[in-house]
Design a protein around this motif. Structure first.
Motif, PDB file in Angstrom:
ATOM      1  N   SER A 287     -14.416  46.633   3.645  1.00  0.00           N
ATOM      2  CA  SER A 287     -15.533  46.199   4.485  1.00  0.00           C
ATOM      3  C   SER A 287     -15.333  44.748   4.920  1.00  0.00           C
ATOM      4  N   GLU A 288     -16.145  44.350   5.865  1.00  0.00           N
ATOM      5  CA  GLU A 288     -16.196  42.949   6.272  1.00  0.00           C
ATOM      6  C   GLU A 288     -16.977  42.158   5.212  1.00  0.00           C
ATOM      7  N   VAL A 289     -16.937  40.844   5.307  1.00  0.00           N
ATOM      8  CA  VAL A 289     -17.660  39.965   4.382  1.00  0.00           C
ATOM      9  C   VAL A 289     -19.131  39.877   4.778  1.00  0.00           C
ATOM     10  N   TRP A 290     -20.000  39.788   3.767  1.00  0.00           N
ATOM     11  CA  TRP A 290     -21.396  39.449   4.005  1.00  0.00           C
ATOM     12  C   TRP A 290     -21.834  38.505   2.905  1.00  0.00           C
ATOM     13  N   ALA A 291     -22.916  37.801   3.148  1.00  0.00           N
ATOM     14  CA  ALA A 291     -23.414  36.822   2.179  1.00  0.00           C
ATOM     15  C   ALA A 291     -24.649  37.367   1.466  1.00  0.00           C
ATOM     16  N   LEU A 292     -24.689  37.155   0.157  1.00  0.00           N
ATOM     17  CA  LEU A 292     -25.876  37.476  -0.623  1.00  0.00           C
ATOM     18  C   LEU A 292     -26.910  36.381  -0.398  1.00  0.00           C
ATOM     19  N   GLY A 293     -28.120  36.590  -0.882  1.00  0.00           N
ATOM     20  CA  GLY A 293     -29.169  35.582  -0.753  1.00  0.00           C
ATOM     21  C   GLY A 293     -28.794  34.261  -1.390  1.00  0.00           C
ATOM     22  N   SER A 294     -27.947  34.314  -2.410  1.00  0.00           N
ATOM     23  CA  SER A 294     -27.507  33.112  -3.106  1.00  0.00           C
ATOM     24  C   SER A 294     -26.434  32.345  -2.318  1.00  0.00           C
ATOM     25  N   GLY A 295     -25.919  32.997  -1.258  1.00  0.00           N
ATOM     26  CA  GLY A 295     -24.845  32.388  -0.488  1.00  0.00           C
ATOM     27  C   GLY A 295     -23.460  32.883  -0.887  1.00  0.00           C
ATOM     28  N   GLU A 296     -23.382  33.610  -2.012  1.00  0.00           N
ATOM     29  CA  GLU A 296     -22.100  34.167  -2.462  1.00  0.00           C
ATOM     30  C   GLU A 296     -21.576  35.142  -1.414  1.00  0.00           C
ATOM     31  N   GLN A 297     -20.295  34.984  -1.033  1.00  0.00           N
ATOM     32  CA  GLN A 297     -19.682  35.883  -0.061  1.00  0.00           C
ATOM     33  C   GLN A 297     -19.039  37.054  -0.795  1.00  0.00           C
ATOM     34  N   VAL A 298     -19.348  38.269  -0.331  1.00  0.00           N
ATOM     35  CA  VAL A 298     -18.858  39.476  -0.974  1.00  0.00           C
ATOM     36  C   VAL A 298     -18.309  40.443   0.067  1.00  0.00           C
ATOM     37  N   CYS A 299     -17.527  41.410  -0.399  1.00  0.00           N
ATOM     38  CA  CYS A 299     -17.062  42.507   0.433  1.00  0.00           C
ATOM     39  C   CYS A 299     -16.884  43.716  -0.468  1.00  0.00           C
ATOM     40  N   LYS A 300     -16.608  44.857   0.116  1.00  0.00           N
ATOM     41  CA  LYS A 300     -16.345  46.069  -0.659  1.00  0.00           C
ATOM     42  C   LYS A 300     -14.843  46.251  -0.787  1.00  0.00           C
ATOM     43  N   VAL A 301     -14.438  46.813  -1.939  1.00  0.00           N
ATOM     44  CA  VAL A 301     -13.043  47.179  -2.153  1.00  0.00           C
ATOM     45  C   VAL A 301     -12.992  48.606  -2.683  1.00  0.00           C
ATOM     46  N   LYS A 302     -11.894  49.286  -2.409  1.00  0.00           N
ATOM     47  CA  LYS A 302     -11.722  50.674  -2.814  1.00  0.00           C
ATOM     48  C   LYS A 302     -11.769  50.804  -4.330  1.00  0.00           C
TER      49      LYS A 302
ATOM     50  N   ILE B  50     -14.315  50.295  -6.425  1.00  0.00           N
ATOM     51  CA  ILE B  50     -15.292  49.467  -7.135  1.00  0.00           C
ATOM     52  C   ILE B  50     -16.647  49.659  -6.456  1.00  0.00           C
ATOM     53  N   THR B  51     -17.667  49.950  -7.235  1.00  0.00           N
ATOM     54  CA  THR B  51     -18.999  50.152  -6.683  1.00  0.00           C
ATOM     55  C   THR B  51     -19.637  48.818  -6.328  1.00  0.00           C
ATOM     56  N   GLY B  52     -20.251  48.743  -5.146  1.00  0.00           N
ATOM     57  CA  GLY B  52     -20.963  47.553  -4.706  1.00  0.00           C
ATOM     58  C   GLY B  52     -20.029  46.498  -4.145  1.00  0.00           C
ATOM     59  N   GLY B  53     -20.614  45.362  -3.810  1.00  0.00           N
ATOM     60  CA  GLY B  53     -19.838  44.254  -3.279  1.00  0.00           C
ATOM     61  C   GLY B  53     -19.227  43.427  -4.390  1.00  0.00           C
ATOM     62  N   VAL B  54     -18.039  42.883  -4.130  1.00  0.00           N
ATOM     63  CA  VAL B  54     -17.386  42.005  -5.096  1.00  0.00           C
ATOM     64  C   VAL B  54     -17.224  40.622  -4.465  1.00  0.00           C
ATOM     65  N   ALA B  55     -17.345  39.603  -5.272  1.00  0.00           N
ATOM     66  CA  ALA B  55     -17.192  38.227  -4.783  1.00  0.00           C
ATOM     67  C   ALA B  55     -15.766  38.033  -4.272  1.00  0.00           C
ATOM     68  N   ILE B  56     -15.625  37.462  -3.082  1.00  0.00           N
ATOM     69  CA  ILE B  56     -14.282  37.271  -2.537  1.00  0.00           C
ATOM     70  C   ILE B  56     -13.486  36.259  -3.356  1.00  0.00           C
ATOM     71  N   SER B  57     -14.160  35.464  -4.173  1.00  0.00           N
ATOM     72  CA  SER B  57     -13.460  34.533  -5.068  1.00  0.00           C
ATOM     73  C   SER B  57     -12.732  35.281  -6.181  1.00  0.00           C
TER      74      SER B  57
END
Length: 102
Positions: free
Chosen positions: A34-49, A51-58
């Motif tokens: 998936s593309e990147v999106w930001a959580l309310g906290s500002g943490e940038q996340v995306c989806k990876v094959k 893994i359930t949910g978004g993961v921090a790009i860090s």
């Protein structure tokens, strides 16, 4: 990784755990879905094959000889000898150096 490096289909190493001493563990070889999106906290996340949910790009490292070796040393069963040889040949070939494996 940073947001500009997040491209759907890019192979990565996902590190489930990164503690305060920058130790990494529980690696998984996967790819971005998936593309990147930001959580309310500002943490940038995306989806990876796989893994359930978004993961921090860090917690993502692009595939390279170093990231593959680090993942394998931490017990990642998804990284094969052939993965390491292929990535090393590409990495060094892009820099004009021939990689030789024995």
């Amino acid at each position: 990784m940073n947001a500009s490096q997040i491209v759907v289909g890019t192979p990565v190493i996902y590190w489930a755990v990164i503690d305060q001493d920058s130790r990494r563990s529980h690696p998984t070889k996967t790819e971005i879905t998936s593309e990147v999106w930001a959580l309310g906290s500002g943490e940038q996340v995306c989806k990876v094959k796989g893994i359930t949910g978004g993961v921090a790009i860090s917690h993502l490292d692009p595939i390279s000889p170093g990231s593959l070796m680090a993942a394998r040393l931490q017990g990642c069963k998804d990284v094969s000898d052939q993965d390491f040889k292929d990535e090393s040949t590409k990495f060094f070939g892009d820099r004009g150096v021939q990689a030789t494996f024995y």
